[in-house]
Write a protein that holds these residues in place. Structure first.
Motif, mmCIF file in Angstrom:
data_model
loop_
_atom_site.group_PDB
_atom_site.id
_atom_site.type_symbol
_atom_site.label_atom_id
_atom_site.label_comp_id
_atom_site.label_asym_id
_atom_site.label_seq_id
_atom_site.Cartn_x
_atom_site.Cartn_y
_atom_site.Cartn_z
ATOM 1 N N LEU A 1 0.826 -1.197 0.000
ATOM 2 C CA LEU A 1 0.000 0.000 0.000
ATOM 3 C C LEU A 1 0.864 1.254 0.000
ATOM 4 O O LEU A 1 0.649 2.184 -0.782
ATOM 5 N N VAL A 2 1.872 1.266 0.882
ATOM 6 C CA VAL A 2 2.789 2.410 0.936
ATOM 7 C C VAL A 2 3.566 2.520 -0.373
ATOM 8 O O VAL A 2 3.747 3.619 -0.922
ATOM 9 N N ALA B 1 -3.312 7.541 1.424
ATOM 10 C CA ALA B 1 -2.635 6.330 1.895
ATOM 11 C C ALA B 1 -2.947 6.057 3.356
ATOM 12 O O ALA B 1 -3.196 4.910 3.759
ATOM 13 N N ALA B 2 -2.950 7.112 4.177
ATOM 14 C CA ALA B 2 -3.246 6.945 5.600
ATOM 15 C C ALA B 2 -4.677 6.461 5.806
ATOM 16 O O ALA B 2 -4.939 5.548 6.602
ATOM 17 N N VAL C 1 -1.716 -5.672 -5.827
ATOM 18 C CA VAL C 1 -1.198 -4.437 -6.431
ATOM 19 C C VAL C 1 -2.220 -3.857 -7.401
ATOM 20 O O VAL C 1 -2.397 -2.638 -7.495
ATOM 21 N N GLY C 2 -2.926 -4.716 -8.127
ATOM 22 C CA GLY C 2 -3.967 -4.249 -9.037
ATOM 23 C C GLY C 2 -5.090 -3.542 -8.302
ATOM 24 O O GLY C 2 -5.549 -2.473 -8.721
ATOM 25 N N VAL C 3 -5.522 -4.108 -7.177
ATOM 26 C CA VAL C 3 -6.577 -3.486 -6.372
ATOM 27 C C VAL C 3 -6.109 -2.148 -5.815
ATOM 28 O O VAL C 3 -6.837 -1.147 -5.832
ATOM 29 N N LEU C 4 -4.865 -2.105 -5.318
ATOM 30 C CA LEU C 4 -4.317 -0.865 -4.764
ATOM 31 C C LEU C 4 -4.167 0.204 -5.844
ATOM 32 O O LEU C 4 -4.419 1.390 -5.602
ATOM 33 N N SER C 5 -3.763 -0.213 -7.033
ATOM 34 C CA SER C 5 -3.636 0.749 -8.136
ATOM 35 C C SER C 5 -4.998 1.323 -8.500
ATOM 36 O O SER C 5 -5.131 2.516 -8.782
ATOM 37 N N PHE D 1 -8.540 1.888 7.067
ATOM 38 C CA PHE D 1 -9.682 1.027 6.748
ATOM 39 C C PHE D 1 -9.231 -0.398 6.453
ATOM 40 O O PHE D 1 -9.898 -1.366 6.827
ATOM 41 N N ALA D 2 -8.087 -0.540 5.771
ATOM 42 C CA ALA D 2 -7.604 -1.875 5.408
ATOM 43 C C ALA D 2 -7.250 -2.689 6.643
ATOM 44 O O ALA D 2 -7.616 -3.865 6.760
#
Length: 359
Positions: free
Chosen positions: A13-14, A182-183, A142-146, A188-189
């Motif tokens: 995520l970071v 990001a925070a 990574v796809g979900v985060l993108s 939530f994550a």
């Protein structure tokens, strides 16, 4: 977090946030070098018409699939809300996803999408591998985060809306906005995953029991938010198609017809499929990763003077390579390890808690 593992998921995520931050700045640098004021114009200047058609396709796919995912979210959340109304049971019309999505489309999202301009608008038992450092599905994560972080299609609009559109001002805006996002995403994550561990769904509200009235209120607020966000993606999708096929101001008839086509097709697709996590993952791999990792780097490398191994070109080159690897591996893993979904069914632990003896 569920796909990658909690510790690695937080690191990813970071990492995606940092890459998004860098990529947005790279995008504006490329725009300044080419004297262009939009993502499509930048790619056309750097990579020619094939690049322009590619970025147009990606900029169409991302918001269009987002529209589909918004409809799916509305169907998942509001059906649970309506079932808390006395007399509305699982067999009632308002408990049907198709009915709720169709009603929301006709009564809310379509009317909000028709204007030409935006300005008119409980503890669950953890699974066995809940706390491992990393899981095999990390690349899919990574796809979900993108998908969560992408904002490149609006970057030029934001940049030129600054009182003083300078690179230093843009750096501050980008760092603060991406850092805040990001925070919030991490908060939530972590809260969602530590509560539900391996049971975590793509739509976290699907993990809560229907009788939870506080969550029902949250579902209502979230559904309302999603319906009013839908038009923003519709505007982008419509503008991309207009730039590619018309290259002029749309007539009133063309405007209405294109809007109806986009809203109706996104509604139809959301009725045919109900796995939100898979849709976000696929959109991230096919659209968000190329728009974040690949195209900004390719444009900067093409427009920047000097040899390819110059120090300023090292990070864009690595980002370009990483984006290609992530797209290919993400597509393969999405096929091999499809996202699990409850398809609107009540989680098993909700039924267990109802039948458990008191005390």
């Amino acid at each position: 977090m569920n796909q990658a593992g909690l510790p690695l998921g937080l690191l990813l995520l970071v990492g995606v946030a940092v890459i998004t931050d860098y990529s947005i700045i790279l995008l504006i640098k490329g725009g300044n070098m080419s004297a262009t004021s939009s993502y499509q114009a930048l790619v056309r200047s750097a990579l020619g018409r094939p690049g322009f058609l590619l970025v147009s396709l990606l900029q169409f796919l991302y918001p269009f699939i987002a529209m589909v995912s918004y409809n799916m979210t509305v169907g998942d959340t509001l059906t649970k809300v309506f079932q808390r109304i006395p007399g509305v049971g699982p067999d009632h019309m308002l408990a049907e996803r198709s009915v709720v999505i169709s009603m929301a489309t006709v009564l809310v999202t379509l009317p909000l999408s028709l204007p030409r301009h935006i300005g008119q608008l409980g503890k669950v038992p953890p699974t066995e591998d809940a706390w491992v450092f990393a899981k095999l599905n990390a690349i899919q994560a990574v796809g979900v985060l993108s998908f969560a972080f992408i904002c490149h299609h609006n970057s030029f609009l934001m940049y030129h809306s600054l009182q003083r559109p300078t690179l230093s001002a843009w750096l501050r805006v980008t760092h603060v906005s991406v850092g805040t996002a990001a925070a919030a995403s991490a908060a939530f994550a972590v809260a969602g995953y530590t509560t539900f561990t391996g049971h975590t769904q793509g739509d976290i509200f699907e993990n809560y029991c229907r009788e939870d009235d506080l969550v029902t209120f949250g579902r209502f607020c979230f559904g309302l938010s999603i319906m009013t966000t839908f038009p923003l993606e519709c505007f982008v999708t419509r503008e991309v198609l207009s730039n590619v096929f018309y290259q002029r101001e749309l007539s009133s008839l063309e405007h209405v017809a294109l809007t109806l086509l986009l809203v109706a097709s996104s509604c139809t697709l959301s009725l045919l499929y109900d796995c939100l996590g898979w849709v976000m993952e696929l959109n991230g791999v096919l659209s968000a990763i190329p728009l974040i990792f690949i195209l900004p780097s390719a444009c900067f490398l093409k427009l920047s003077p000097g040899r390819w191994f110059h120090s300023e070109k090292l990070l864009p080159s690595l980002l370009l390579l990483a984006g290609g690897v992530l797209v290919l591996s993400g597509l393969v893993l999405s096929g091999l390890f499809p996202h699990s979904c409850t398809h609107g069914d009540e989680p098993s632990y909700c039924n267990a808690s109802r039948t458990a003896p008191p005390g």
